[in-house]
Write a protein that holds these residues in place. Structure first.
Motif, PDB file in Angstrom:
ATOM      1  N   ASP A 150     -21.276 -13.003  40.983  1.00 18.09           N
ATOM      2  CA  ASP A 150     -21.460 -11.555  41.122  1.00 18.09           C
ATOM      3  C   ASP A 150     -20.811 -10.780  39.978  1.00 18.09           C
ATOM      4  O   ASP A 150     -20.156  -9.745  40.190  1.00 18.09           O
ATOM      5  CB  ASP A 150     -20.897 -11.072  42.470  1.00 18.09           C
ATOM      6  CG  ASP A 150     -21.840 -11.368  43.625  1.00 18.09           C
ATOM      7  OD1 ASP A 150     -23.002 -11.759  43.363  1.00 18.09           O
ATOM      8  OD2 ASP A 150     -21.414 -11.214  44.786  1.00 18.09           O
ATOM      9  N   GLY A 151     -20.995 -11.276  38.759  1.00 19.60           N
ATOM     10  CA  GLY A 151     -20.568 -10.523  37.588  1.00 19.60           C
ATOM     11  C   GLY A 151     -19.086 -10.531  37.296  1.00 19.60           C
ATOM     12  O   GLY A 151     -18.601  -9.698  36.516  1.00 19.60           O
TER      13      GLY A 151
ATOM     14  N   ASP B 183     -25.148 -17.363  53.252  1.00 21.36           N
ATOM     15  CA  ASP B 183     -24.963 -16.024  53.817  1.00 21.36           C
ATOM     16  C   ASP B 183     -24.016 -15.159  52.997  1.00 21.36           C
ATOM     17  O   ASP B 183     -23.733 -14.013  53.361  1.00 21.36           O
ATOM     18  CB  ASP B 183     -24.487 -16.099  55.269  1.00 21.36           C
ATOM     19  CG  ASP B 183     -23.079 -16.704  55.415  1.00 21.36           C
ATOM     20  OD1 ASP B 183     -22.435 -17.024  54.398  1.00 21.36           O
ATOM     21  OD2 ASP B 183     -22.626 -16.858  56.573  1.00 21.36           O
ATOM     22  N   GLY B 184     -23.519 -15.699  51.859  1.00 18.04           N
ATOM     23  CA  GLY B 184     -22.650 -14.940  50.981  1.00 18.04           C
ATOM     24  C   GLY B 184     -21.176 -15.096  51.252  1.00 18.04           C
ATOM     25  O   GLY B 184     -20.352 -14.555  50.496  1.00 18.04           O
TER      26      GLY B 184
ATOM     27  N   SER C   5      -8.468 -15.177  43.548  1.00 15.64           N
ATOM     28  CA  SER C   5      -8.590 -13.871  42.906  1.00 15.64           C
ATOM     29  C   SER C   5      -9.925 -13.694  42.225  1.00 15.64           C
ATOM     30  O   SER C   5     -10.574 -14.669  41.822  1.00 15.64           O
ATOM     31  CB  SER C   5      -7.490 -13.697  41.841  1.00 15.64           C
ATOM     32  OG  SER C   5      -6.204 -13.727  42.406  1.00 15.64           O
ATOM     33  N   ARG C   6     -10.305 -12.437  42.080  1.00 14.36           N
ATOM     34  CA  ARG C   6     -11.363 -12.048  41.161  1.00 14.36           C
ATOM     35  C   ARG C   6     -10.696 -11.585  39.876  1.00 14.36           C
ATOM     36  O   ARG C   6      -9.659 -10.911  39.907  1.00 14.36           O
ATOM     37  CB  ARG C   6     -12.203 -10.908  41.744  1.00 14.36           C
ATOM     38  CG  ARG C   6     -12.981 -11.276  42.978  1.00 14.36           C
ATOM     39  CD  ARG C   6     -13.779 -10.099  43.506  1.00 14.36           C
ATOM     40  NE  ARG C   6     -14.745  -9.613  42.508  1.00 14.36           N
ATOM     41  CZ  ARG C   6     -15.782  -8.842  42.818  1.00 14.36           C
ATOM     42  NH1 ARG C   6     -16.003  -8.477  44.067  1.00 14.36           N
ATOM     43  NH2 ARG C   6     -16.605  -8.441  41.875  1.00 14.36           N
ATOM     44  N   VAL C   7     -11.294 -11.937  38.749  1.00 18.92           N
ATOM     45  CA  VAL C   7     -10.752 -11.543  37.450  1.00 18.92           C
ATOM     46  C   VAL C   7     -11.899 -10.999  36.612  1.00 18.92           C
ATOM     47  O   VAL C   7     -12.887 -11.702  36.370  1.00 18.92           O
ATOM     48  CB  VAL C   7     -10.084 -12.736  36.730  1.00 18.92           C
ATOM     49  CG1 VAL C   7      -9.518 -12.290  35.382  1.00 18.92           C
ATOM     50  CG2 VAL C   7      -8.990 -13.361  37.589  1.00 18.92           C
ATOM     51  N   THR C   8     -11.778  -9.765  36.165  1.00 13.55           N
ATOM     52  CA  THR C   8     -12.830  -9.185  35.333  1.00 13.55           C
ATOM     53  C   THR C   8     -12.784  -9.806  33.938  1.00 13.55           C
ATOM     54  O   THR C   8     -11.794 -10.420  33.533  1.00 13.55           O
ATOM     55  CB  THR C   8     -12.661  -7.668  35.202  1.00 13.55           C
ATOM     56  OG1 THR C   8     -11.496  -7.381  34.415  1.00 13.55           O
ATOM     57  CG2 THR C   8     -12.528  -7.014  36.577  1.00 13.55           C
TER      58      THR C   8
ATOM     59  N   GLY D 294     -20.083 -15.445  32.375  1.00 13.04           N
ATOM     60  CA  GLY D 294     -20.384 -14.268  31.579  1.00 13.04           C
ATOM     61  C   GLY D 294     -21.828 -13.861  31.786  1.00 13.04           C
ATOM     62  O   GLY D 294     -22.632 -14.599  32.371  1.00 13.04           O
ATOM     63  N   ASP D 295     -22.185 -12.694  31.314  1.00  9.41           N
ATOM     64  CA  ASP D 295     -23.518 -12.159  31.567  1.00  9.41           C
ATOM     65  C   ASP D 295     -24.623 -13.051  31.026  1.00  9.41           C
ATOM     66  O   ASP D 295     -25.720 -13.104  31.589  1.00  9.41           O
ATOM     67  CB  ASP D 295     -23.637 -10.754  30.973  1.00  9.41           C
ATOM     68  CG  ASP D 295     -22.785  -9.738  31.717  1.00  9.41           C
ATOM     69  OD1 ASP D 295     -22.445  -9.995  32.896  1.00  9.41           O
ATOM     70  OD2 ASP D 295     -22.447  -8.697  31.129  1.00  9.41           O
TER      71      ASP D 295
END
Length: 299
Positions: free
Chosen positions: A23-24, A63-64, A37-40, A259-260
């Motif tokens: 999810d980006g 189901d996510g 964690s999420r890390v940008t 990455g994108d």
């Protein structure tokens, strides 16, 4: 082998593992901070959930909902709607800490374990690969593996590759729609057969110790080399066609393409992996570089 620029994404970890792109954003476990964690891409960390018994492999069900390997109590946890629950208890089939996992498109979870008391210096022993079906049923899908660790699924969902960290190899299985594993074979031989018994003997016989890994669109596996302080790009058969060295003084214990455009290679780096040395300090880093071939398959 190409020279690449490394850039630091995040500092201050204890021991990062299980990196994923979802999810980006990056997702990562930290063994000894007990966090997921999420890390940008800019390096901003948000702790999503804490896992008391030490998180490792990550994945997502159809189901996510997030699933996490809880290492010390041998459970696969499900995180949804802000709450953790037990998706499956694998204790009956684990000889050591539960470790990495991969989730199929149908929601089957494959997970490996250490097989023995690695942190306590126990003698090496083989381990099994476990399958958790969507209803939580646990089945031993394969046994006799030498520390089954990072895994990837090919884009067609038909082949599962398993890194045997203490076996100098990747093993492949044909994956059936029902989750069955057949046609076991060596996919990549990275060194001679390992015959040691003690941890020290086994570690001394490793040429490449495939740890956390990721698949690219040309069918090569980028693998952290747990004893080589590098990531290696492995072709079927075992040829190493590219590598990236870790920053000085650090090893690499997992990697992921994301990455994108799928061409960023994220590396989980730390001086070593031992709990008694890593848990008290914050010396782990996430490091990234760019590669030419994008991500494919799962995770």
């Amino acid at each position: 082998m190409a020279e690449r620029q490394l850039r630091t994404v995040l500092e201050g970890g204890a021991f990062f593992e299980g990196p994923r792109w979802h999810d980006g954003t990056w997702w990562v476990s930290d063994f000894y901070r007990h966090t997921v964690s999420r890390v940008t891409t800019a390096g901003a960390e948000t702790v999503v959930v804490e896992v008391e018994q030490q998180p490792s492999g990550l994945g997502w069900l159809p189901d996510g909902s997030l699933v996490v390997a809880s290492m010390k109590d041998h459970r696969v946890l499900r995180y949804a709607d802000g709450a953790l629950s037990t998706h499956a208890d694998l204790s009956a089939h684990c000889g050591g800490h539960l470790n990495d996992l991969v989730v199929t498109g149908a929601g089957q979870v494959f997970a490996g374990d250490f097989g023995f008391d690695l942190m306590g210096g126990g003698d090496a022993a083989t381990a099994s690969l476990k399958r958790v079906d969507p209803d939580g049923t646990v089945t031993v899908a394969a046994d006799g593996l030498q520390f089954p660790n990072g895994m990837v699924l090919t884009p067609d969902g038909g082949t599962l590759l398993v890194g045997e960290t203490l076996g100098n190899r990747y093993t492949a299985f044909d994956l059936g729609a029902d989750g069955s594993l057949t046609n076991r074979r060596v996919w990549a031989s990275l060194g001679p057969e390992v015959t040691g018994r003690t941890t020290a003997e086994v570690l001394g016989q490793l040429v490449v110790a495939p740890d956390g890994c990721t698949l690219d669109a040309e069918g090569h596996v980028w693998a952290a080399d747990g004893v080589g302080r590098r990531v290696v790009r492995v072709a079927e058969g075992g040829a190493i066609v590219d590598e990236v060295a870790a920053p000085e003084g650090l090893g690499v214990f997992a990697c992921m393409l994301g990455g994108d455009d799928g061409r960023t290679l994220l590396m989980c780096c730390a001086p070593d992996f031992y709990e008694h040395t890593r848990a008290p300090v914050r010396e782990a880093v996430l490091v990234a570089t760019d590669v030419g071939v994008p991500h494919a398959g799962r995770p």
